[in-house]
Write an enzyme that holds these catalytic residues in place. Structure first.
Site, PDB file in Angstrom:
ATOM      1  N   HIS A   1      29.049  44.295  36.066  1.00 40.28           N
ATOM      2  CA  HIS A   1      28.706  44.223  37.479  1.00 40.28           C
ATOM      3  C   HIS A   1      28.699  45.586  38.200  1.00 40.28           C
ATOM      4  O   HIS A   1      27.646  46.086  38.590  1.00 40.28           O
ATOM      5  CB  HIS A   1      29.684  43.292  38.206  1.00 40.28           C
ATOM      6  CG  HIS A   1      29.800  41.927  37.601  1.00 40.28           C
ATOM      7  ND1 HIS A   1      28.797  40.979  37.677  1.00 40.28           N
ATOM      8  CD2 HIS A   1      30.805  41.345  36.911  1.00 40.28           C
ATOM      9  CE1 HIS A   1      29.192  39.871  37.071  1.00 40.28           C
ATOM     10  NE2 HIS A   1      30.402  40.054  36.588  1.00 40.28           N
TER      11      HIS A   1
HETATM   12  O1  RIB Z   1      31.799  39.206  40.913  1.00 36.56           O
HETATM   13  C1  RIB Z   1      31.988  40.444  40.257  1.00 36.56           C
HETATM   14  C2  RIB Z   1      32.766  41.376  41.124  1.00 36.56           C
HETATM   15  O2  RIB Z   1      34.064  40.841  41.338  1.00 36.56           O
HETATM   16  C3  RIB Z   1      33.001  42.753  40.468  1.00 36.56           C
HETATM   17  O3  RIB Z   1      33.074  43.730  41.482  1.00 36.56           O
HETATM   18  C4  RIB Z   1      34.332  42.601  39.808  1.00 36.56           C
HETATM   19  O4  RIB Z   1      35.038  43.848  39.699  1.00 36.56           O
HETATM   20  C5  RIB Z   1      35.040  41.715  40.774  1.00 36.56           C
HETATM   21  O5  RIB Z   1      35.559  42.547  41.812  1.00 36.56           O
END
Ligand code: RIB
Ligand code: CA
Length: 311
Positions: free
Chosen positions: A241
């Site tokens: 992500h």
């Molecule tokens: O949904 C993914 C996000 O949530 C990313 O930023 C991960 O690090 C968590 O914070």
């Protein structure tokens, strides 16, 4: 081209950690003014410790880390130890931070840095938007000093915490609504694009093959982070992500999306935290975000691997 000034707001978190490493490996393109931490994946004390551990791992002790908000604006804090482990950085055994936090609150740093910097500053956000929202509320004048907010957050088609909500927005939907309604230019990397960058065994092996302590740590973090996603999503690896934010800043041509209006649901109920993207312009509302939904995944991992190899 001079380096672009950025502030990284983050809740490390293994994927945050890899994103921070890539940013700190790229001083020619990104001038990281500071890392600001927020409660999210794990409580604030841990995200703040983890950010300093990653700064040390990157060999960039001069980058200040400011601690921010320990909880969302209205909702109780929801953390994600089952994903990130009890430390938030499980998967790599990093030494304790060598230096303390910078003096002062992250929200105050964001306000003062934006007011003082000679050019507009980019906010690269990778966690709940509590710090950024409070900075915009405390000092509305800074909205004109933000070049853009490049975030990991939200989802057009399908959430990861509820059927419609992504974690960063769900943890603090009120902060996300303040940000999306602020008028500041937004680039939203939601689950629609992050689930197209999958850390397959081959990609993980390429990172490990760099053979440096940083690469070994990054590979360990990613291997731990991916372990649940394999069975959960049935993919050959986990979605990566937060590094999408930094990769976009370094190589925007790897990504594509559409400028649309995005509204954040703050009503209690099954849609809480949903980012409602008006993909076909049905509301007539002016677009407030570039919603990124396409990526050159091979180019993304080649960039990450090349940058990690620099540390
Ligand atoms: O949904 C993914 C996000 O949530 C990313 O930023 C991960 O690090 C968590 O914070
Ligand atoms: Ca994060």
């Amino acid at each position: 081209m001079p380096a672009r000034p950025i502030i990284i707001d983050t809740d490390p978190g293994q994927d945050d950690a890899v994103a921070i490493l890539v940013a700190l490996a790229s001083p020619a393109e990104l001038e990281v003014l500071a890392v600001t931490t927020v409660a999210g994946n794990v409580p604030l004390a841990l995200t703040s410790e983890n950010a300093r551990k990653i700064r040390d791992l990157a060999g960039r002790p001069e980058v200040p880390v400011y601690a921010g908000c320990p909880r969302p604006i209205l909702r109780p804090l929801r953390t994600a130890e089952k994903v990130h482990g009890p430390t938030g950085l499980d998967g790599a055994d990093l030494p304790p931070p060598r230096a303390p936090l910078a003096e002062g609150h992250a929200v105050d740093f964001i306000v003062e840095a934006l007011r003082a910097h000679p050019e507009p500053v980019t906010l690269a956000t990778m966690g709940p938007l509590t710090n950024v929202a409070l900075a915009l509320i405390k000092a509305p004048d800074i909205a004109g000093r933000v070049r853009e907010i490049v975030m990991m957050g939200g989802a057009v088609r399908g959430g990861n915490v509820t059927p419609v909500a992504e974690f960063n927005v769900y943890v603090d939907p009120h902060a996300a609504r303040v940000v999306f309604e602020s008028g500041v230019p937004i680039v939203m990397h939601g689950l629609d694009v992050t689930h197209k960058v999958i850390t397959t065994p081959e990609r993980l092996a390429a990172i490990r093959a760099i053979g440096t302590p940083v690469a070994e740590a990054a590979a360990g973090l990613l291997a731990f982070y991916d372990r649940r996603d394999l069975e959960r999503y049935g993919a050959p690896g986990g979605p990566l992500h937060d590094p999408c934010v930094i990769a976009y800043l370094l190589a925007p041509g790897l990504f594509a999306g559409r400028r649309v209006h995005v509204a954040v649901v703050t009503d209690e109920g099954p849609a809480l935290g949903q980012t409602v993207a008006d993909w076909w312009g049905t509301t007539g509302r002016a677009p407030n975000a570039l919603v990124v939904d396409r990526v050159d995944a091979d180019g993304f991992y080649a960039l990450l691997t090349e940058r990690l190899a620099r540390l």
